[in-house]
Design an enzyme around this catalytic site. Structure first.
Site, PDB file in Angstrom:
ATOM      1  N   PHE A 154       7.200 -59.763  43.337  1.00 48.72           N
ATOM      2  CA  PHE A 154       6.662 -60.234  42.060  1.00 48.72           C
ATOM      3  C   PHE A 154       5.947 -59.143  41.278  1.00 48.72           C
ATOM      4  CE2 PHE A 154       2.891 -60.854  44.793  1.00 48.72           C
ATOM      5  CZ  PHE A 154       1.882 -60.332  43.986  1.00 48.72           C
ATOM      6  N   GLU A 181      10.462 -65.691  42.836  1.00 52.53           N
ATOM      7  CA  GLU A 181      10.400 -66.960  42.104  1.00 52.53           C
ATOM      8  C   GLU A 181       9.127 -67.083  41.274  1.00 52.53           C
ATOM      9  OE1 GLU A 181       9.601 -67.991  46.536  1.00 52.53           O
ATOM     10  OE2 GLU A 181      10.596 -66.427  45.346  1.00 52.53           O
ATOM     11  N   CYS A 286       1.971 -51.591  45.706  1.00 45.36           N
ATOM     12  CA  CYS A 286       1.952 -51.020  47.058  1.00 45.36           C
ATOM     13  C   CYS A 286       1.463 -49.592  47.069  1.00 45.36           C
ATOM     14  CB  CYS A 286       3.337 -51.121  47.697  1.00 45.36           C
ATOM     15  SG  CYS A 286       4.583 -50.064  46.921  1.00 45.36           S
ATOM     16  N   GLU A 390      -3.496 -55.118  54.191  1.00 44.60           N
ATOM     17  CA  GLU A 390      -3.244 -54.940  52.760  1.00 44.60           C
ATOM     18  C   GLU A 390      -3.814 -56.133  51.988  1.00 44.60           C
ATOM     19  OE1 GLU A 390       0.462 -53.528  49.990  1.00 44.60           O
ATOM     20  OE2 GLU A 390       0.903 -54.984  51.560  1.00 44.60           O
TER      21      GLU A 390
END
Length: 506
Positions: A154, A181, A286, A390
């Site tokens: 996303f 989605e 990331c 994370e």
């Protein structure tokens, strides 16, 4: 009173919008308001099969196109994208929440890969060795794989797919893209652009869906490879499942990126870059810097400088108000916002000091939006889950270390190996760092070291599964397979006769 049902975002199959009949949908939110603005179709098995079959038909056409003709289509796509990228940026902001200028930056970095792909003939040509043995030539061909799958996250609904599909299409493959989605519309916009550029129907297919669609790609005997970016647990699942089914896999996972700050560094530069790298895109990337390793005695001064800069950040609707953009928008969903908050709760419970607290932030006029303020944590224990895992939000932690070696050892002891940075004016320290740190992408006085398109993107350890990085030469190698041909055209005057021994070069 009448109510209007939210529109349903559908698939793109056979070069056209393809409404779903599965009866399954998921909500697509406006993160700035918290309102449901659409529903996205979730494919059933019949729709998965139809998408893959369409891609296979498209591949049969596309693979026959000459290199020159393929190149013309890719150049046309590049020109259309460059002319209309603002449209795409606004779509991204509406569904993801990031600031429009940030969305534009995402598109421009993806466009670099499109531009790399326009020069693909040089990158897919084979090699030729004349007279490798007497009268024998050996040469190689690079050919496409066929139908390839892309499963994108996303946080970058345009850039991450563009890490893969320009290279895959240039190499002669057909692509089935399964977008997140949470923000599915960018993929459809890109599909329409490919059609306008002259790409044959089926060569770029968008399959909306959830895990059923993912598994459909992983298990299909037609799909030859999978490219993925997302969390490490899902990357590992995709790698194991797709590999078991004989597919090539490039699965890029999570990260916990550290910035090592040496005492000789320019702390104003460090503070600026730590804020940019920690809070840009609301930390949902990331390559975000999550941890600053401050080699004492710089921590107190650096924390003060970062805190001053946080106080001046503007948080709000990424689309802007009255033409003025904020610095940072909301997180993608309320569920994700609450997960980020839980990590801050954990850090506090583990004894860390919350220097700047972003929990509970509300924005006037957007009280139901998924906002989370920039957060700065000091003295976080390296045993805390808030340090080791994370977070994927605007949370920057500071760990105080006494030496370069202590900082280096902390980075190398971590689960992830995606990106890292060192800030210093000492060239010898920087050179040692780049040599000894166990991470795939390194910045020296650069906080987010995402390689340019003609290099390749990817980490080490739990940040990458598979042996192929994204784009660059790695990308073209991944999306092609080689044939080696050994050829001899006999001279009728010197026929070789019979020899049952192993072929030798005499």
């Amino acid at each position: 009173m009448s109510t209007t049902e939210p529109r349903v975002i559908s698939h793109w199959i056979d070069g056209a919008d393809s409404p779903s009949s599965s009866g399954r949908t998921a909500p697509v939110y406006n993160p700035a308001t918290g309102a449901v603005q659409a529903q996205v179709a979730l494919a059933d098995q019949a729709e998965i099969d139809a998408a893959i079959e369409s891609a296979h038909r498209g591949y049969q056409v596309w693979k026959t196109y000459s290199i020159a003709k393929r190149q013309t289509v890719i150049f046309a796509f590049r020109e259309l994208l460059n002319a209309r990228k603002r449209e795409l940026a606004e779509i991204i902001t509406a569904e993801h929440g990031k600031v429009v200028s940030d969305a534009m930056g995402e598109i421009l970095r993806g466009q670099e890969v499109v531009e790399l792909a326009t020069g693909f003939p040089h990158l897919i040509k084979g090699a030729f060795s004349e007279n490798a043995s007497t009268g024998v030539d050996v040469y190689s061909l690079k050919q496409p794989l066929g139908v390839v799958g892309i499963i994108s996250p996303f946080n970058f609904p345009a850039m991450v797919p563009m890490w893969f599909f320009p290279v895959a299409i240039a190499a002669g493959n057909a692509v089935v893209l399964k977008p997140s989605e949470k923000d599915p519309s960018a993929a459809l916009w890109l599909a329409q652009l490919w059609k306008e550029a002259g790409l044959p129907d089926g060569v770029f297919t968008v399959l909306q869906g959830d895990k059923l669609a993912v598994d459909g790609l992983l298990n299909s005997p037609v799909v030859q490879s999978i490219s993925f970016v997302g969390s490490t647990p899902i990357a590992q699942y995709i790698y194991e499942t797709a590999s078991k089914n004989g597919k090539r896999v490039q699965a890029l996972g999570g990260a916990k990126n550290h910035m090592l700050v040496l005492p000789d560094a320019d702390l104003d530069l460090v503070a600026d870059q730590a804020v940019n790298a920690g809070y840009g895109a609301a930390g949902e990337r990331c390559m975000a810097i999550s941890v600053v390793l401050a080699v004492e005695p710089v921590a107190d001064e650096l924390i003060a400088k970062v805190s001053e800069r946080i106080a001046n950040l503007r948080i709000g609707n990424g689309a802007g108000v009255d033409g003025v953009e904020p610095d940072m928008g909301p997180l993608i969903t309320g569920v994700h916002r609450d997960k980020v908050a839980s990590y801050v709760d954990t850090a506090e419970a583990d004894g860390a000091k919350i220097v700047v607290d972003g929990r509970g932030l509300t924005i006037d006029g957007h009280e139901d939006g998924f906002f989370f303020g920039p957060t700065l944590i000091d003295d976080i224990p390296t045993t805390s889950r808030a340090y080791t895992e994370e977070i994927f939000g605007p949370v920057l932690s500071v760990v105080r270390v006494q030496t370069f070696q202590e900082g280096l050892d902390l980075i190398n002891s971590g689960e992830f190996g995606n990106g890292t940075a060192i800030f210093t004016n000492d060239g010898g320290a920087a050179r040692r760092f780049q040599s000894e740190v166990e991470v795939g992408m390194i910045g020296i006085n650069v906080p987010i070291p995402v390689p340019v398109a003609y290099h390749s993107f990817g980490g080490w350890k739990a940040s990458l599964f598979g042996d192929a990085k994204a784009y660059g030469v790695h990308g073209f190698d991944f999306f092609t397979r080689e044939k080696a041909i050994t050829s001899r055209w006999l001279d009728p005057a010197t026929h070789g006769g019979i020899n049952l021994g192993f072929p030798q070069n005499n």
